[in-house]
Design an enzyme around this catalytic site. Structure first.
Site, PDB file in Angstrom:
ATOM      1  N   HIS A 248      41.970  33.389  37.623  1.00 33.02           N
ATOM      2  CA  HIS A 248      42.966  33.716  38.639  1.00 33.02           C
ATOM      3  C   HIS A 248      42.625  35.063  39.270  1.00 33.02           C
ATOM      4  O   HIS A 248      42.139  35.976  38.602  1.00 33.02           O
ATOM      5  CB  HIS A 248      44.367  33.796  38.012  1.00 33.02           C
ATOM      6  CG  HIS A 248      44.911  32.472  37.604  1.00 33.02           C
ATOM      7  ND1 HIS A 248      46.164  32.050  37.971  1.00 33.02           N
ATOM      8  CD2 HIS A 248      44.383  31.475  36.867  1.00 33.02           C
ATOM      9  CE1 HIS A 248      46.388  30.840  37.467  1.00 33.02           C
ATOM     10  NE2 HIS A 248      45.310  30.486  36.782  1.00 33.02           N
TER      11      HIS A 248
ATOM     12  N   ASP B  87      43.677  33.572  45.165  1.00 30.08           N
ATOM     13  CA  ASP B  87      44.777  32.614  45.075  1.00 30.08           C
ATOM     14  C   ASP B  87      45.628  32.621  46.341  1.00 30.08           C
ATOM     15  O   ASP B  87      46.153  31.576  46.752  1.00 30.08           O
ATOM     16  CB  ASP B  87      45.650  32.912  43.854  1.00 30.08           C
ATOM     17  CG  ASP B  87      44.994  32.478  42.551  1.00 30.08           C
ATOM     18  OD1 ASP B  87      43.875  31.919  42.616  1.00 30.08           O
ATOM     19  OD2 ASP B  87      45.583  32.689  41.482  1.00 30.08           O
TER      20      ASP B  87
END
Length: 238
Positions: free
Chosen positions: A158, A163
């Site tokens: 992540h 993202d």
């Protein structure tokens, strides 16, 4: 319409337990087009990052030793998001952390124009939107990328900016019209036609929607109705 697609990475899960933001990534959409403007900042949290969190985003304390504190960039961040609609996947999580950081900065003597993000801009939870469009299905970012054929191969871990970029593509696909709504119907027609059914006599082949398809259609109309403040043409003309 000005929208900001936003994501954060944190030291842990609960701001009430003193966890902090360590990365903010935000990109600008203007009238549903990427403008190239972005806000991206790694932050020194002045605390240890949970081991479980490091496994998710790969950010360590050593990487953040020379980075600014949230209070140092708070005014710049607020200026970037001012007046926009924030698009956040699981918005309560990120907004909760942002508001905790704003409160901490102000208690430390930082002069800021607002105490909570919601006083500076509106917030749309794209996870809630996805659940409305796809009830009973997985609606995390990876699942939505598969559903809308969006390349997320770079998402090994992540990252707030990455993202946010992926979420922008997902949001535009989710709200870009009725392509996804009719994709399953097209596949159904092709599958049935492939079984050897014919259209003899000139009568068209009519396939009745299933209960699941009707529910998905109604959920989509409900979303359109809410976004248009009750002006969904399909319902007005229906």
């Amino acid at each position: 319409m000005r929208q900001i697609v936003l994501d954060t990475e944190t030291t842990g899960l609960e701001p009430s337990e003193g966890h902090r933001i360590i990365e903010v990534g935000a990109i600008e959409l203007l009238n549903r087009r990427l403008t190239g403007r972005r806000f991206h900042q790694y932050l020194n949290p002045d605390r240890e990052i949970d081991a479980a969190a490091v496994e998710i985003h790969g950010i360590t304390n050593a990487m953040l030793e020379d980075k600014p504190r949230f209070a140092d960039v708070a005014a710049q961040f607020l200026e970037f998001i001012e007046g926009a609609e924030l698009l956040i996947h699981n918005a309560p999580f990120d907004v909760g952390f942002l508001n905790a950081e704003l409160a901490r900065a102000m208690s430390g003597g930082c002069a800021l124009p607002v105490t909570v993000v919601e006083d500076y801009c509106t917030v749309q939870d794209t996870l809630k939107l996805a659940r409305t469009l796809h009830p009973g299905q997985k609606n995390n970012l990876d699942a939505l990328c598969r559903r809308y054929n969006i390349d997320n191969s770079q998402r090994v871990v992540h990252g707030a900016l990455l993202d946010a970029e992926i979420l922008a593509d997902v949001y535009l696909a989710m709200t870009g019209g009725q392509t996804a709504l009719f994709a399953e119907e097209t596949a159904t027609v092709e599958a049935v036609a492939g079984e050897g059914l014919s259209y003899e006599g000139g009568a068209p082949l009519v396939i009745a929607p299933s209960a699941e398809e009707l529910a998905a259609h109604e959920a989509y109309l409900e979303m359109l109705d809410k976004k248009s403040n009750g002006r969904c043409l399909w319902r007005l003309l229906g």
